[in-house]
Design a protein around this motif. Structure first.
Motif, PDB file in Angstrom:
ATOM      1  N   HIS A 102       0.844  -1.194   0.000  1.00 32.27           N
ATOM      2  CA  HIS A 102       0.000   0.000   0.000  1.00 32.27           C
ATOM      3  C   HIS A 102       0.882   1.247   0.000  1.00 32.27           C
ATOM      4  CE1 HIS A 102       1.044  -0.479   4.247  1.00 32.27           C
ATOM      5  NE2 HIS A 102       0.683   0.782   4.462  1.00 32.27           N
ATOM      6  N   ARG A 103       0.241   2.385  -0.192  1.00 34.29           N
ATOM      7  CA  ARG A 103       0.910   3.678  -0.110  1.00 34.29           C
ATOM      8  C   ARG A 103      -0.036   4.665   0.545  1.00 34.29           C
ATOM      9  NH1 ARG A 103      -1.255   7.299  -3.831  1.00 34.29           N
ATOM     10  NH2 ARG A 103      -2.319   6.392  -5.626  1.00 34.29           N
ATOM     11  N   HIS A 104       0.499   5.835   0.864  1.00 34.70           N
ATOM     12  CA  HIS A 104      -0.310   6.901   1.437  1.00 34.70           C
ATOM     13  C   HIS A 104      -0.262   8.124   0.532  1.00 34.70           C
ATOM     14  CE1 HIS A 104      -0.498   4.426   4.982  1.00 34.70           C
ATOM     15  NE2 HIS A 104       0.822   4.409   5.061  1.00 34.70           N
ATOM     16  N   ALA A 127       4.690   5.255  -9.658  1.00 29.71           N
ATOM     17  CA  ALA A 127       4.686   5.670 -11.057  1.00 29.71           C
ATOM     18  C   ALA A 127       3.988   7.020 -11.167  1.00 29.71           C
ATOM     19  CB  ALA A 127       3.974   4.625 -11.909  1.00 29.71           C
ATOM     20  N   GLU A 128       4.035   7.626 -12.344  1.00 29.95           N
ATOM     21  CA  GLU A 128       3.428   8.952 -12.533  1.00 29.95           C
ATOM     22  C   GLU A 128       1.928   8.933 -12.277  1.00 29.95           C
ATOM     23  OE1 GLU A 128       4.387  10.719 -16.246  1.00 29.95           O
ATOM     24  OE2 GLU A 128       6.554  10.766 -15.875  1.00 29.95           O
ATOM     25  N   ASP A 129       1.273   7.803 -12.546  1.00 27.90           N
ATOM     26  CA  ASP A 129      -0.177   7.713 -12.327  1.00 27.90           C
ATOM     27  C   ASP A 129      -0.524   7.272 -10.908  1.00 27.90           C
ATOM     28  OD1 ASP A 129       0.559   5.063 -12.336  1.00 27.90           O
ATOM     29  OD2 ASP A 129      -0.799   4.451 -13.949  1.00 27.90           O
ATOM     30  N   GLY A 130       0.483   7.158 -10.038  1.00 24.64           N
ATOM     31  CA  GLY A 130       0.254   6.746  -8.663  1.00 24.64           C
ATOM     32  C   GLY A 130       0.391   5.262  -8.430  1.00 24.64           C
ATOM     33  N   GLY A 131       0.449   4.489  -9.514  1.00 27.24           N
ATOM     34  CA  GLY A 131       0.611   3.046  -9.389  1.00 27.24           C
ATOM     35  C   GLY A 131       2.039   2.672  -9.027  1.00 27.24           C
ATOM     36  N   ILE A 132       2.336   1.390  -9.098  1.00 29.06           N
ATOM     37  CA  ILE A 132       3.656   0.891  -8.733  1.00 29.06           C
ATOM     38  C   ILE A 132       4.592   0.967  -9.935  1.00 29.06           C
ATOM     39  CG2 ILE A 132       4.960  -1.159  -8.036  1.00 29.06           C
ATOM     40  CD1 ILE A 132       2.541  -2.049  -6.433  1.00 29.06           C
ATOM     41  N   ASP A 133       5.741   1.574  -9.725  1.00 28.64           N
ATOM     42  CA  ASP A 133       6.791   1.585 -10.738  1.00 28.64           C
ATOM     43  C   ASP A 133       7.692   0.376 -10.463  1.00 28.64           C
ATOM     44  OD1 ASP A 133       9.096   2.013 -12.300  1.00 28.64           O
ATOM     45  OD2 ASP A 133       8.761   4.178 -12.298  1.00 28.64           O
ATOM     46  N   ARG A 134       7.612  -0.620 -11.316  1.00 28.42           N
ATOM     47  CA  ARG A 134       8.324  -1.870 -11.078  1.00 28.42           C
ATOM     48  C   ARG A 134       9.736  -1.870 -11.673  1.00 28.42           C
ATOM     49  NH1 ARG A 134       4.946  -5.255  -8.590  1.00 28.42           N
ATOM     50  NH2 ARG A 134       2.704  -4.818  -8.769  1.00 28.42           N
ATOM     51  N   VAL A 146      20.938   7.595   3.421  1.00 28.80           N
ATOM     52  CA  VAL A 146      20.141   7.250   2.252  1.00 28.80           C
ATOM     53  C   VAL A 146      20.487   5.839   1.787  1.00 28.80           C
ATOM     54  CG1 VAL A 146      19.671   7.796  -0.164  1.00 28.80           C
ATOM     55  CG2 VAL A 146      19.870   9.633   1.516  1.00 28.80           C
ATOM     56  N   ARG A 147      19.467   5.027   1.595  1.00 27.33           N
ATOM     57  CA  ARG A 147      19.650   3.665   1.094  1.00 27.33           C
ATOM     58  C   ARG A 147      19.002   3.570  -0.278  1.00 27.33           C
ATOM     59  NH1 ARG A 147      19.911  -0.255   5.215  1.00 27.33           N
ATOM     60  NH2 ARG A 147      19.867  -1.819   3.546  1.00 27.33           N
ATOM     61  N   LYS A 148      19.639   2.830  -1.176  1.00 25.50           N
ATOM     62  CA  LYS A 148      19.109   2.610  -2.518  1.00 25.50           C
ATOM     63  C   LYS A 148      18.943   1.116  -2.743  1.00 25.50           C
ATOM     64  CE  LYS A 148      20.971   6.862  -4.522  1.00 25.50           C
ATOM     65  NZ  LYS A 148      21.750   7.480  -5.620  1.00 25.50           N
ATOM     66  N   LEU A 149      17.776   0.751  -3.290  1.00 23.36           N
ATOM     67  CA  LEU A 149      17.469  -0.643  -3.564  1.00 23.36           C
ATOM     68  C   LEU A 149      16.837  -0.739  -4.943  1.00 23.36           C
ATOM     69  CD1 LEU A 149      16.307   0.062  -0.396  1.00 23.36           C
ATOM     70  CD2 LEU A 149      16.260  -2.413  -0.371  1.00 23.36           C
ATOM     71  N   PRO A 150      16.905  -1.900  -5.570  1.00 18.43           N
ATOM     72  CA  PRO A 150      16.177  -2.081  -6.826  1.00 18.43           C
ATOM     73  C   PRO A 150      14.677  -2.087  -6.561  1.00 18.43           C
ATOM     74  CG  PRO A 150      17.069  -4.165  -6.069  1.00 18.43           C
ATOM     75  CD  PRO A 150      17.644  -3.105  -5.170  1.00 18.43           C
ATOM     76  N   ALA A 151      13.877  -1.847  -7.574  1.00 15.40           N
ATOM     77  CA  ALA A 151      12.422  -1.903  -7.418  1.00 15.40           C
ATOM     78  C   ALA A 151      12.023  -3.256  -6.838  1.00 15.40           C
ATOM     79  CB  ALA A 151      11.748  -1.697  -8.774  1.00 15.40           C
ATOM     80  N   GLY A 152      11.210  -3.227  -5.792  1.00 13.06           N
ATOM     81  CA  GLY A 152      10.817  -4.462  -5.132  1.00 13.06           C
ATOM     82  C   GLY A 152      11.878  -5.019  -4.203  1.00 13.06           C
ATOM     83  N   LEU A 166       8.133   8.434   2.499  1.00 15.64           N
ATOM     84  CA  LEU A 166       7.411   9.632   2.092  1.00 15.64           C
ATOM     85  C   LEU A 166       6.127   9.261   1.360  1.00 15.64           C
ATOM     86  CD1 LEU A 166      10.424  11.837   0.913  1.00 15.64           C
ATOM     87  CD2 LEU A 166       9.206  11.895   3.111  1.00 15.64           C
ATOM     88  N   PRO A 167       5.178  10.181   1.250  1.00 22.37           N
ATOM     89  CA  PRO A 167       3.930   9.876   0.567  1.00 22.37           C
ATOM     90  C   PRO A 167       4.187   9.317  -0.834  1.00 22.37           C
ATOM     91  CG  PRO A 167       3.751  11.980   1.676  1.00 22.37           C
ATOM     92  CD  PRO A 167       5.185  11.562   1.796  1.00 22.37           C
ATOM     93  N   GLY A 168       3.453   8.277  -1.172  1.00 19.82           N
ATOM     94  CA  GLY A 168       3.560   7.672  -2.493  1.00 19.82           C
ATOM     95  C   GLY A 168       4.409   6.434  -2.545  1.00 19.82           C
ATOM     96  N   VAL A 169       5.350   6.259  -1.597  1.00 18.55           N
ATOM     97  CA  VAL A 169       6.220   5.081  -1.622  1.00 18.55           C
ATOM     98  C   VAL A 169       5.406   3.839  -1.256  1.00 18.55           C
ATOM     99  CG1 VAL A 169       8.243   3.964  -0.627  1.00 18.55           C
ATOM    100  CG2 VAL A 169       8.271   6.430  -1.058  1.00 18.55           C
ATOM    101  N   TRP A 170       5.415   2.863  -2.155  1.00 15.06           N
ATOM    102  CA  TRP A 170       4.679   1.625  -1.924  1.00 15.06           C
ATOM    103  C   TRP A 170       5.466   0.723  -0.974  1.00 15.06           C
ATOM    104  CZ3 TRP A 170      -0.194   0.557  -3.671  1.00 15.06           C
ATOM    105  CH2 TRP A 170      -0.707   1.392  -4.677  1.00 15.06           C
TER     106      TRP A 170
END
Length: 229
Positions: A102-104, A127-134, A146-152, A166-170
């Motif tokens: 989920h996201r907020h 993603a730009e439409d609010g969905g998940i950017d895979r 700051v930590r960086k990870l691959p999508a998922g 932050l808001p939007g992060v799934w």
């Protein structure tokens, strides 16, 4: 969920929380009648209290979360940009128990491993439409680093570690190696409209009243305090 199971989860959860030296506020132990009689807006209106959810899936041990909202500001505070702009929860994620993706929209939150096993979070950027950017790399602050990870990617937090979402992060999360006591410090919390799930599921449980409630859940307030159906 059956009310008897909810009551059992509250008792187990309270004992687990106390085992780490965290003491709940006095109103946590008010009886349903006491809460109905007092009806303090600072608790009922702010939706403070117990929150046991299986997300409507009837599989709490595999798919659920224990939460207690300790403090919460108001949406009006956020709109004005001043006042009580924050919230705090204490939560329990059981070993291998999934809190779904989920996201907020509004809420930013620090998720803190307060003790127990590892807390594992699966993370995606929006993603730009609010969905998940895979595909997009995930960037999140963890205790100022700051930590960086691959999508998922899976972020694993040991006791004492935290992540800022932050808001939007799934995000989905669960306990690894044992149950986990989780702290959440956030902007004002709105569980009625600020949770966007990847799958069509509910935020709260449907309760079968097979025995009297030990304590009311926040999702009980409308029915048990205000008589709304």
């Amino acid at each position: 969920m059956k009310r008897s199971r909810v009551n059992e989860i509250i008792r187990e959860g309270d004992a687990f929380i106390r085992s780490f030296g965290y003491i709940m506020p006095p109103f946590a132990y008010w009886t349903p009648d006491e809460l109905r009689t007092r009806r303090p807006d600072g608790i009922v209106g702010a939706r403070l209290g117990w929150d046991i959810t299986d997300f409507g899936q009837e599989k709490f041990d595999e798919f659920g979360l224990f939460l207690f909202t300790v403090r919460n500001g108001r949406q009006e505070d956020l709109a004005s940009g001043k006042g009580m702009l924050y919230a705090e929860k204490i939560m329990i994620s059981r070993k291998d128990q999934i809190s779904p993706m989920h996201r907020h929209i509004v809420k930013a939150e620090d998720i803190i491993n307060r003790g127990g096993g590892k807390l594992v979070l699966e993370l995606f950027m929006p993603a730009e439409d609010g969905g998940i950017d895979r595909h997009k790399e995930v960037t999140v602050p963890t205790d100022g680093v700051v930590r960086k990870l691959p999508a998922g990617g899976l972020l694993k937090l040991d006791p004492g570690e935290s992540v800022t979402l932050l808001p939007g992060v799934w995000h989905a999360f669960w306990g690894e190696g044992g149950d986990v006591l989780i702290g959440e410090v956030s902007t004002v919390n709105d569980d009625l409209s600020d949770n966007i799930f990847d799958q069509p599921i509910g935020r709260f449980s449907s309760i079968e009243e097979d025995e009297a409630p030990l304590h009311l859940l926040v999702s009980d307030y409308d029915k048990h305090i205000f008589g709304k159906v």
